[in-house]
Design a protein around this motif. Structure first.
Motif, mmCIF file in Angstrom:
data_model
loop_
_atom_site.group_PDB
_atom_site.id
_atom_site.type_symbol
_atom_site.label_atom_id
_atom_site.label_comp_id
_atom_site.label_asym_id
_atom_site.label_seq_id
_atom_site.Cartn_x
_atom_site.Cartn_y
_atom_site.Cartn_z
ATOM 1 N N PRO A 1 0.816 -1.222 0.000
ATOM 2 C CA PRO A 1 0.000 0.000 0.000
ATOM 3 C C PRO A 1 0.842 1.262 0.000
ATOM 4 O O PRO A 1 1.820 1.372 0.732
ATOM 5 N N MET A 2 0.457 2.220 -0.813
ATOM 6 C CA MET A 2 1.136 3.507 -0.868
ATOM 7 C C MET A 2 0.202 4.669 -0.515
ATOM 8 O O MET A 2 0.609 5.821 -0.544
ATOM 9 N N GLY A 3 -1.062 4.347 -0.163
ATOM 10 C CA GLY A 3 -1.992 5.392 0.230
ATOM 11 C C GLY A 3 -1.529 6.139 1.458
ATOM 12 O O GLY A 3 -1.816 7.328 1.626
ATOM 13 N N ARG A 4 -0.783 5.479 2.321
ATOM 14 C CA ARG A 4 -0.328 6.110 3.557
ATOM 15 C C ARG A 4 0.595 7.297 3.302
ATOM 16 O O ARG A 4 0.727 8.176 4.149
ATOM 17 N N VAL A 5 1.268 7.307 2.120
ATOM 18 C CA VAL A 5 2.046 8.501 1.764
ATOM 19 C C VAL A 5 1.299 9.366 0.755
ATOM 20 O O VAL A 5 1.379 10.598 0.801
ATOM 21 N N ALA A 6 0.554 8.744 -0.147
ATOM 22 C CA ALA A 6 -0.144 9.518 -1.172
ATOM 23 C C ALA A 6 -1.205 10.430 -0.557
ATOM 24 O O ALA A 6 -1.359 11.589 -0.969
ATOM 25 N N ASP A 7 -1.937 9.936 0.449
ATOM 26 C CA ASP A 7 -3.029 10.725 1.023
ATOM 27 C C ASP A 7 -2.529 12.008 1.698
ATOM 28 O O ASP A 7 -3.044 13.096 1.408
ATOM 29 N N PRO A 8 -1.549 11.944 2.610
ATOM 30 C CA PRO A 8 -1.077 13.208 3.203
ATOM 31 C C PRO A 8 -0.376 14.118 2.200
ATOM 32 O O PRO A 8 -0.450 15.345 2.328
ATOM 33 N N LEU A 9 0.292 13.553 1.194
ATOM 34 C CA LEU A 9 0.906 14.397 0.171
ATOM 35 C C LEU A 9 -0.161 15.164 -0.605
ATOM 36 O O LEU A 9 0.037 16.324 -0.979
ATOM 37 N N ARG A 10 -1.294 14.516 -0.850
ATOM 38 C CA ARG A 10 -2.395 15.227 -1.515
ATOM 39 C C ARG A 10 -2.897 16.379 -0.658
ATOM 40 O O ARG A 10 -3.291 17.433 -1.171
ATOM 41 N N LEU A 11 -2.893 16.196 0.670
ATOM 42 C CA LEU A 11 -3.290 17.283 1.562
ATOM 43 C C LEU A 11 -2.340 18.473 1.440
ATOM 44 O O LEU A 11 -2.730 19.620 1.671
ATOM 45 N N MET A 12 -1.096 18.194 1.061
ATOM 46 C CA MET A 12 -0.112 19.257 0.879
ATOM 47 C C MET A 12 -0.235 19.924 -0.489
ATOM 48 O O MET A 12 0.461 20.898 -0.770
ATOM 49 N N GLY A 13 -1.088 19.389 -1.358
ATOM 50 C CA GLY A 13 -1.265 19.961 -2.685
ATOM 51 C C GLY A 13 -0.672 19.147 -3.807
ATOM 52 O O GLY A 13 -0.747 19.546 -4.977
ATOM 53 N N ALA A 14 -0.081 17.996 -3.487
ATOM 54 C CA ALA A 14 0.502 17.144 -4.530
ATOM 55 C C ALA A 14 -0.607 16.443 -5.310
ATOM 56 O O ALA A 14 -1.692 16.179 -4.784
#
Length: 753
Positions: free
Chosen positions: A433-446
Motif C-alpha cells: 500500500p502507498m496510500g499512507r504517503v499519497a493521502d497526506p501528500l495530496r493534503l499538501m497539494g501534490a
C-alpha cells in the motif's frame, strides 16, 4: 512439456526457420515438419540434416493437412507469401494456426490485412528475440531459443486457442513467451535491437573508409570487436528491417543523436561532471538492465537465470556461532545518503554504503535524474550534488525494485519537482500500500495517481505548489514521516508531523548534518520549506537489522561468543537490543562512539538461556523489521512470548506475521496468530527445540534469513524456498553464516516445484 503430434510447415528455411525445426526435433516433436524455401539446395540440406521430413520450393503443395504454419521469411517478402497462402489456406487442417517470426510487427500486420482482407483470428504475430550473424539452414541451432524471449503481439480478436498453441510451440523450444501490443513492440525493438545494429553498421563503414583503416582494425581492442560484431549480420535482412520499421527507427535515432549532442557539448566544454553523469549512468544501467526491462531484482534475476530454476537454501541442523564479523551498511541511512547528497550543493563522500539491491535502486534512480555518482566501490560512493532544484526529468519510469523505503521517500521528494515522474517496482512491491504517503501528500497539494487499492505504480504530477501541513500519523512509520519531511523541503510554510510512537530519526539527523534546520518537541518534528542543503561526509554504520540475525543466532546457541563490529545503535532502532535483554540475552555494548551524527558500538553477545516475555508495545516500532528473527528467539525461549500492536508486519515485503506463523508451524513450534501479533510458545533448554521442514519464504528476504538461523536449534534440516531476494538487503549473507558456524548449501529447483 508434451510436443503436439501435428504437421508443421515452416516457410523460409534459413537460420531462424532451421533452428525452429532443430529445436522441435530436440524437444521430441512426433509429427511431420515440412519446409518451403525458394532455394532447393537449402531444402535438400535440411532433409539431410534430419531437420525436416520433406519440402518444396512452392507453398501450395505443402499446405494440405498442416496444423501450424510458421512464416520465417524476410519482412519485405511477407506480403507475397501471405497472398499465396491466402489462396490455398482452405487446404490446411481446420484447426490450422499461422504465426511468424518477423521483427517489425506493424508492417507484417499490414501485409496480413492486404492479403487476407483482415488479420485472421488464426494468425498470431510473433517475434523470437534470438539470432546469429550466421545464416542458412546449415547454421541451425536447436538451442537458439532456449532461455530467450519470444514476444507475441496478438490482436484483440485473435483466437485464444491459437495463441495458446503458438505459446506451446515456443515453450517447447525452451523460450520464455511474453505478450505486447504491436506499436509497443516496434518501439522497443527499434531502440534495443534495430538502433544498435544501425550504429554498428555505420561505425564500421565509417572506419573502413579511413586511410588508416588497416591500422585501426589491426589494433582494435576487444570492446571494438564486441560492439561491431553485429555489423557482420545479413545486410539484406537489415535493409528490409530498417525500411519496414522506419518511423520507430528514426525516432530512436533522434533520441540517440540528441544524447550524443549533449555528450559532445560536455566534451567540448570540458564539463567533467556532465561526462561523468552520462558515463556512470550508462555503466550502471548496463549492469542493471535486466531489472529495468523485467521489473525484477537484478541480483535475483541473475540467480533465476540458471535454467529457470529457483534458489533454495538447505540449512543443516545444529552448529556453533563465534568470531568477529561486520555486517553490511545500514540500508535506511544508505538510501538517505544518496537522496540528500543528490539535493545538496557540493560533493558528498559516503563510506560504508550498502551495496544491496534496494540501495542500488535508489542510486540508479538519481543517475536517471541527471546526478553524477561515482561508485559504489567497496562501500564508497561520491555524489555530485545538483542542489534542491537541479534534478532533471528521467527518460522513463523510475524503477525501484523491491525498495519500499525508496518508493515512499521518493514520493515526497518528487512531489516538489517541476516535472512528472512515475515510480514502479517489482511484483512484490506493487502489492504494497502507498496510500499512507499519497493521502497526506495530496493534503499538501501534490497530485498523485495510484493503481487500484492505492498501490504502485505511482504517477506524480510535477509543478504543483505544496503547502506545509500538520499531520498526525495514524500509525508509527519512519517512511511516512520521512516522506512528508522531504516534501516539506519544497513546501510553503511549516510541515509538522506527529508520530504516535517513536520511529527512526535518520532523516532528521541527516538533514541537520547537511545544514538544514529540523525541530523536535515531544512527539512532533517540523521544518520550514525553502532552505538549502550543503554537502557533508557520511560514514554509514552497519545495519542493526542485518546484525539482528546474528545476534539471535548467538543468543539461542549454547557456547556461542560473537562480536558484531561498528553497528548503528540509534535510539530509534534499538528495540531488538532492548527486547533481547528483556528475554535474558547476555548482550553488551562495547566501544561506543558517534560517527557522522549516528551512535555506533560493537555488540558482544554470548549464549544465555532465554525466557518468554510480553513484548512492550512501545518497543514494537523500534524493532519492526527485526521481528522475523526475534520470533526465532521466542521459539527457543522458555515459555510464551506475546507480541501485540504489530499490524505493520502485515504490509511488509510479505505478510510477515502469517509467513512466520506458517513457518513456525511447519517446524512444530506452537503459536497462535492474531490480527496484530502472535503468541509463540518456546521450549527452552539446550537440545533441539523443533524439527526440520520446508519453509516458503514468499520471496521475503527477512523470512528466509530468519529460518536460516532457526536451523541452529532444529532437529533436522530446514529447506527454505525462494531465497534469491536475500541479496536485496544483505549481500554476503551466505558467506557470513558459514563463517560463524552454520552449515548452509544452495541449490536450484524448478520454479514452483
Amino acid at each position: 512439456m508434451r510436443v503436439r503430434e501435428s504437421r508443421i510447415l515452416i516457410v523460409g528455411l534459413g537460420l531462424i526457420g532451421g533452428s525452429l525445426a532443430a529445436a522441435l526435433r530436440a524437444a521430441g516433436h512426433r509429427g511431420e515438419i515440412l519446409a518451403c524455401d525458394p532455394d532447393a539446395d537449402e531444402i535438400a540440406r535440411g532433409i539431410e540434416m534430419g531437420l525436416i521430413d520433406r519440402g518444396d520450393t512452392r507453398l501450395t503443395p505443402l499446405v494440405e493437412g498442416t496444423s501450424m504454419i510458421v512464416l520465417a521469411v524476410p519482412v519485405l517478402a511477407m506480403r507475397g507469401v501471405m497472398t499465396e497462402l491466402a489462396a490455398c489456406l482452405e487446404r490446411a487442417a481446420p484447426e490450422a494456426v499461422i504465426t511468424d517470426v518477423g521483427s517489425t510487427k506493424a508492417t507484417i500486420r499490414d501485409c496480413a490485412v492486404a492479403a487476407f482482407g483482415r488479420v485472421p483470428p488464426c494468425l498470431v504475430l510473433g517475434h523470437p528475440i534470438a539470432g546469429s550473424e550466421k545464416s542458412g539452414v546449415a547454421a541451425a541451432d536447436p538451442g537458439l531459443y532456449a532461455r530467450h524471449k519470444v514476444i507475441l503481439t496478438p490482436e484483440a480478436d485473435t483466437d485464444p486457442a491459437a495463441i495458446a498453441r503458438v505459446r506451446d510451440l515456443w515453450t517447447a523450444c525452451g523460450a520464455e513467451v511474453l505478450e505486447m501490443e504491436v506499436a509497443r513492440h516496434d518501439q522497443v525493438l527499434a531502440r534495443t535491437s534495430h538502433l544498435p545494429h544501425l550504429l554498428a553498421f555505420s561505425l564500421v563503414d565509417t572506419l573502413a573508409r579511413q586511410d588508416e583503416r588497416l591500422a585501426i582494425f589491426r589494433y582494435a581492442a576487444g570492446g571494438f570487436r564486441d560492439f561491431t560484431r553485429i555489423a557482420g549480420s545479413d545486410p539484406v535482412m537489415w535493409r528490409d528491417i530498417f525500411a519496414a520499421n522506419r518511423e520507430a527507427v528514426l525516432a530512436a535515432l533522434d533520441d540517440f543523436e540528441a544524447g550524443l549532442a549533449r555528450l559532445r557539448r560536455a566534451v567540448e566544454a570540458g564539463d567533467g561532471d556532465a561526462m561523468l553523469a552520462t558515463f556512470d549512468r550508462a555503466s550502471h544501467a548496463r549492469h542493471y538492465f535486466e531489472s529495468l526491462l523485467n521489473q525484477t531484482s537484478y541480483q535475483a534475476e541473475y540467480q533465476m537465470q540458471q535454467d529457470g530454476k529457483q534458489l533454495r537454501y538447505r540449512v543443516g541442523p545444529g552448529g556453533g556461532v563465534s568470531g568477529r564479523i561486520r555486517v553490511p551498511g545500514d540500508k535506511s541511512i544508505s538510501h538517505r545518503s544518496i537522496m540528500l547528497g543528490a539535493l545538496a550543493e557540493g560533493v558528498t563522500e559516503v563510506k560504508g554504503f550498502l551495496e544491496g539491491e534496494d540501495s542500488l535502486a535508489t542510486l540508479q534512480a538519481f543517475r536517471e535524474m541527471g546526478v553524477a555518482i561515482e561508485g559504489p566501490h567497496q562501500g564508497r560512493v561520491t555524489v555530485h550534488g545538483v542542489g534542491m532544484h537541479g534534478l532533471k526529468p528521467p527518460a522513463g519510469s523510475l524503477y525501484v525494485g523491491n525498495a519500499g523505503t525508496a518508493m515512499r521517500l521518493f514520493s515526497g521528494l518528487l512531489a516538489g519537482q517541476a516535472f512528472d515522474t512515475e515510480l514502479t517496482g517489482d511484483a512484490s512491491l506493487t502489492k504494497r500500500p502507498m496510500g499512507r504517503v499519497a493521502d497526506p501528500l495530496r493534503l499538501m497539494g501534490a497530485e498523485i495517481d495510484t493503481a487500484e487499492g492505492g498501490r504502485p505504480p505511482l504517477h506524480i504530477h510535477g509543478g504543483k505548489a505544496l503547502k506545509g501541513i500538520t499531520y498526525d500519523m495514524p500509525m508509527a512509520s519512519a517512511q511516512v514521516k520521512s516522506c512528508l519531511l522531504l516534501a516539506g523541503l519544497y513546501a510553503e510554510g511549516e510541515t509538522r508531523v506527529r508520530e504516535p510512537a517513536p520511529t527512526r530519526d535518520h532523516t532528521e539527523r541527516m538533514l541537520a548534518g547537511f545544514g538544514y534546520e529540523v525541530h523536535r518537541e515531544g512527539d512532533t518534528c517540523w521544518l520550514s520549506g525553502g532552505g538549502r542543503l550543503t554537502a557533508a561526509p557520511i560514514d554509514v554504520p552497519s545495519d542493526i537489522s542485518s546484525a539482528t540475525f546474528f545476534l539471535v543466532a548467538a543468543a539461542i546457541t549454547p557456547g556461542s561468543d560473537l562480536v558484531l563490529e561498528h553497528v548503528g545503535i540509534n535510539p530509534t532502532r534499538i528495540g531488538v537490543i532492548n527486547i533481547l535483554e528483556l528475554m535474558g540475552a547476555d548482550l553488551r555494548l562495547e566501544n561506543e562512539r558517534e560517527v557522522g551524527g549516528e551512535p555506533v558500538a560493537d555488540l558482544h553477545i554470548r549464549y544465555a538461556p532465554l525466557h518468554g516475555i510480553e513484548i512492550p508495545v512501545d518497543q514494537v516500532p523500534l524493532a519492526i523489521d527485526e521481528f522475523p528473527a526475534l520470533f526465532i528467539a521466542a521459539a527457543n525461549a522458555e515459555g510464551t512470548t506475546r507480541l501485540r500492536g504489530a499490524e505493520e508486519l502485515r504490509v511488509k515485503e510479505s505478510d510477515r506475521l502469517q509467513a512466520m506463523a506458517d513457518g513456525l508451524t511447519a517446524l512444530g513450534v506452537e503459536n497462535t496468530l492474531l490480527p496484530d501479533g502472535i503468541d509463540i510458545v518456546g521450549r527452552g533448554g539446550e537440545g533441539p527445540n523443533y524439527g526440520g521442514g520446508r519453509i516458503d519464504s514468499r520471496g521475503d528476504h527477512r523470512i528466509a534469513m530468519a529460518f536460516t538461523i532457526a536451523a541452529l536449534r532444529a532437529g533436522e534440516e530446514i529447506g527454505i524456498d525462494d531465497c534469491a531476494n536475500v541479496a536485496t538487503s544483505f549481500p554476503g549473507f551466505v558467506d557470513l553464516v558459514r563463517r560463524v558456524g552454520l552449515s548452509l548449501r544452495e541449490e536450484r529447483d524448478e520454479e514452483g516445484a
